[in-house]
Design a protein around this motif. Structure first.
Motif, mmCIF file in Angstrom:
data_model
loop_
_atom_site.group_PDB
_atom_site.id
_atom_site.type_symbol
_atom_site.label_atom_id
_atom_site.label_comp_id
_atom_site.label_asym_id
_atom_site.label_seq_id
_atom_site.Cartn_x
_atom_site.Cartn_y
_atom_site.Cartn_z
ATOM 1 N N THR A 77 0.941 -1.428 -0.043
ATOM 2 C CA THR A 77 -0.291 0.049 -0.283
ATOM 3 C C THR A 77 0.755 1.097 0.520
ATOM 4 N N VAL A 78 -0.076 1.901 -0.322
ATOM 5 C CA VAL A 78 0.992 3.931 -0.076
ATOM 6 C C VAL A 78 1.223 3.585 1.171
ATOM 7 N N GLU A 79 1.220 3.359 2.365
ATOM 8 C CA GLU A 79 1.411 3.273 3.530
ATOM 9 C C GLU A 79 2.855 2.839 3.529
ATOM 10 N N SER A 80 2.247 1.098 3.386
ATOM 11 C CA SER A 80 3.228 -0.273 3.830
ATOM 12 C C SER A 80 4.751 0.712 2.799
ATOM 13 N N GLY A 81 4.059 0.935 2.054
ATOM 14 C CA GLY A 81 6.027 0.936 1.003
ATOM 15 C C GLY A 81 6.330 2.772 1.329
ATOM 16 N N SER A 82 5.705 3.586 1.830
ATOM 17 C CA SER A 82 6.307 4.458 2.531
ATOM 18 C C SER A 82 6.726 4.526 3.066
ATOM 19 N N ARG A 83 6.376 2.994 4.500
ATOM 20 C CA ARG A 83 7.037 2.971 5.931
ATOM 21 C C ARG A 83 8.401 2.119 5.307
ATOM 22 N N ALA A 84 8.298 1.807 4.521
ATOM 23 C CA ALA A 84 9.861 0.794 4.336
ATOM 24 C C ALA A 84 10.385 1.995 3.057
ATOM 25 N N ALA A 85 9.858 3.054 2.969
ATOM 26 C CA ALA A 85 10.932 3.902 1.657
ATOM 27 C C ALA A 85 11.558 4.597 3.155
ATOM 28 N N ALA A 86 11.024 4.510 4.219
ATOM 29 C CA ALA A 86 11.344 5.485 5.625
ATOM 30 C C ALA A 86 12.142 4.671 6.375
ATOM 31 N N LEU A 87 12.509 4.029 6.500
ATOM 32 C CA LEU A 87 13.414 3.411 7.153
ATOM 33 C C LEU A 87 14.434 3.151 5.680
ATOM 34 N N ARG A 425 10.562 16.767 7.379
ATOM 35 C CA ARG A 425 10.158 18.445 7.640
ATOM 36 C C ARG A 425 10.370 18.798 9.095
ATOM 37 N N GLY A 426 11.172 17.428 9.994
ATOM 38 C CA GLY A 426 11.808 18.247 11.417
ATOM 39 C C GLY A 426 10.699 16.601 11.986
ATOM 40 N N GLU A 427 9.870 16.025 11.656
ATOM 41 C CA GLU A 427 8.943 14.429 12.709
ATOM 42 C C GLU A 427 10.302 14.280 11.892
ATOM 43 N N ALA A 428 10.405 12.763 12.867
ATOM 44 C CA ALA A 428 10.894 11.732 13.110
ATOM 45 C C ALA A 428 10.161 11.023 12.489
ATOM 46 N N THR A 429 10.771 10.154 11.226
ATOM 47 C CA THR A 429 9.458 9.426 10.409
ATOM 48 C C THR A 429 10.100 7.695 10.819
ATOM 49 N N VAL A 430 11.659 7.349 11.449
ATOM 50 C CA VAL A 430 12.635 6.524 11.675
ATOM 51 C C VAL A 430 13.416 7.274 13.070
ATOM 52 N N LEU A 431 13.362 6.413 14.124
ATOM 53 C CA LEU A 431 14.518 6.622 15.140
ATOM 54 C C LEU A 431 14.261 5.341 15.721
ATOM 55 N N ASP A 432 15.824 5.360 16.228
ATOM 56 C CA ASP A 432 16.531 4.059 16.999
ATOM 57 C C ASP A 432 16.427 2.899 15.634
ATOM 58 N N GLY A 433 16.591 3.342 14.418
ATOM 59 C CA GLY A 433 16.281 2.147 13.511
ATOM 60 C C GLY A 433 14.510 1.598 12.831
ATOM 61 N N LYS A 434 13.799 2.752 13.910
ATOM 62 C CA LYS A 434 12.554 1.309 14.019
ATOM 63 C C LYS A 434 11.450 2.320 13.341
ATOM 64 N N ALA A 435 10.650 2.702 12.746
ATOM 65 C CA ALA A 435 9.694 3.344 12.619
ATOM 66 C C ALA A 435 8.989 4.300 13.839
ATOM 67 N N THR A 436 8.080 5.355 12.879
ATOM 68 C CA THR A 436 7.526 5.782 14.168
ATOM 69 C C THR A 436 6.241 5.736 13.950
ATOM 70 N N LYS A 437 5.379 5.359 13.487
ATOM 71 C CA LYS A 437 4.517 5.104 13.518
ATOM 72 C C LYS A 437 3.708 3.725 11.968
#
Ligand SMILES: NC(=O)N[C@@H](CC(=O)O)C(=O)O
Length: 437
Positions: A77-87, A425-437
């Motif tokens: 999905t756009v969301e799952s692919g976006s998460r893979a991208a951020a990671l 834009r300043g929001e952490a999408t990944v922290l400590d190697g893990k997606a934040t959402k």
């Protein structure tokens, strides 16, 4: 440590190696970088992140991602692919048009763009189809897609070649009106009918129909000539052969506006993989030879190939866990791209970290016309960043990837470099190697 999603977009990133060049702090207030320097004070309300030993790069930008939504939400999905991208360190991805329905109207590209915005993990920039239904017969409404909320600038029938030279010429001419670019999947279909893998020693040995290098090279040569003739912009998708690099070098020497991308798998894997008959190794264009890999790496180092693009192509199990001939081509790429570039380009000394930023962030952002992306950390710049641990390594476990699909050819392989944090834009999408959402 995992964390709940927080609205924090003010940070003090301490002691990062900025572009691998100098150690500095990066201060971010309300999503914008306010200062880069030594010993900075934390902005008010900022979280502090110790980035000692980490390399800070502008967020990566992928010119070539298949997100599968709408139509194959079982694969991605756009969301799952976006998460893979951020990671994977990305802050923006360009979503290919071969969805179902095809992204050949303003309505579909706006839908994809909205889904990306709602997911909020990376900026999703839709690519529009060149022809209606990717069928190659009738030009799609390129102007309407360009004028839509999605502001489409890249058009591609990827998965299929715009094989008709007259159609290609018209599309190249048409996009000049709004600064667009045609991204070509270079494959002369009359030379690849029934093809299963690269045409060469292994295809002969394995008895699989071959996809000859010339099928790619002939289209690239033709399209370079066409784009030079009409003075438009051509982008060549997933360049895979040594001959293509030669043609691109020649076209660029003419001053024609041609750019090109290479995929991580074409920098690392060869057609020998087909001997496994495991369809996880089936991809279009196919894995080629050691000589091609060498030329692609050299072309990328030199800049004849402008960018690395993933061609992230998730496929559901039933489309991959079957016999080779029945399997769909394509492999996952977003979470492994950076590590493969480190292994194939940085470790052998072909690119430094600044070169990685150039090939994976600045140049793709420029090709796609993405504002706010591909910019080096500096005051006033949107905080689209990734922090990489260059000394860590990781082993690919397919079930642990964020994609809804599992078709990675890198299972159980160990690679250098991990993405520790990504900021959109300043929001952490990944922290400590893990997606934040
Ligand atoms: N690159 C691939 O192997 N697959 C792509 C489309 C394509 O180029 O065939 C896909 O959408 O799966």
């Amino acid at each position: 440590m995992s964390r709940e999603r927080e609205a924090v977009n003010s940070w003090l990133i301490k002691n990062a190696s900025v572009l691998g060049r100098r150690n500095a702090d990066i201060a971010i207030t309300d999503g914008v970088i306010t200062a880069v320097g030594e010993g900075l004070d934390a902005p008010e309300g900022a979280e502090i992140l110790d980035a000692s030993g980490l390399v800070a790069l502008p967020g990566l930008v992928d010119l070539h991602t298949h997100l599968r939504e709408p139509g194959r939400e079982d694969a991605e999905t756009v969301e799952s692919g976006s998460r893979a991208a951020a990671l994977g360190g990305y802050t923006a991805v360009c979503a290919m048009a071969n969805t179902s329905p095809v992204a050949d109207t303003a309505g579909v590209v706006e839908q994809v763009w909205r889904l990306g915005r709602d997911a909020g993990l990376v900026d999703v920039q839709p690519i529009g189809a060149v022809t209606v239904g990717l069928a190659g017969e009738q030009m799609a409404e390129l102007g309407a897609m360009a004028d839509s909320a999605a502001k489409v600038r890249i058009f591609s029938d990827d998965g299929f070649c715009v094989a008709d030279p007259k159609m290609m010429r018209r599309a190249l001419e048409y996009v000049k009106a709004f600064g667009g670019v045609i991204a070509q999947h270079a494959e002369e279909p009359r030379l690849t009918g029934g093809a299963q893998m690269h045409e060469g020693e292994y295809s002969a040995r394995l008895g699989l129909a071959g996809w000859p290098a010339v099928a790619e090279e002939a289209i690239i040569a033709r399209d370079c000539l066409l784009t030079g003739h009409v003075d438009s912009r051509l982008h060549v998708c997933h360049v895979s052969t040594a001959g293509s690099v030669e043609i691109l070098r020649w076209a660029k020497s003419k001053g024609w506006r041609v750019t090109a991308e290479v995929c991580p798998h074409h920098l690392l894997l060869t057609d020998e993989r087909a001997a496994t008959y495991d369809p996880v190794n089936k991809v279009n264009p196919p894995l080629r030879t050691d000589a091609d890999i060498e030329a692609l790496r050299a072309g990328l180092a030199e800049g004849v190939i402008d960018a690395v693009a993933t061609d992230h192509a998730p496929h559901a199990a039933e489309d991959k866990e079957c016999e080779w001939a029945a399997a769909r081509p394509g492999m996952l790429g977003l979470q492994t791209a950076l590590s493969i570039v480190v292994k194939t380009m940085v470790e052998p000394g072909l690119l430094d970290w600044d070169g990685v930023a150039e090939r994976m962030s600045r140049t793709p952002a420029r090709i796609a016309g993405l504002e706010g992306h591909g910019l080096d950390p500096a005051p006033g710049v949107p905080a689209n960043l990734t922090l990489i641990d260059p000394n860590a390594s990781w082993t690919v476990v397919p079930n642990e990837l964020a994609s809804l699909s599992r078709n990675t050819p890198y299972s159980a392989m160990t690679f250098p470099a991990t993405v520790r944090a990504t900021f959109l834009r300043g929001e952490a999408t990944v922290l400590d190697g893990k997606a934040t959402k």
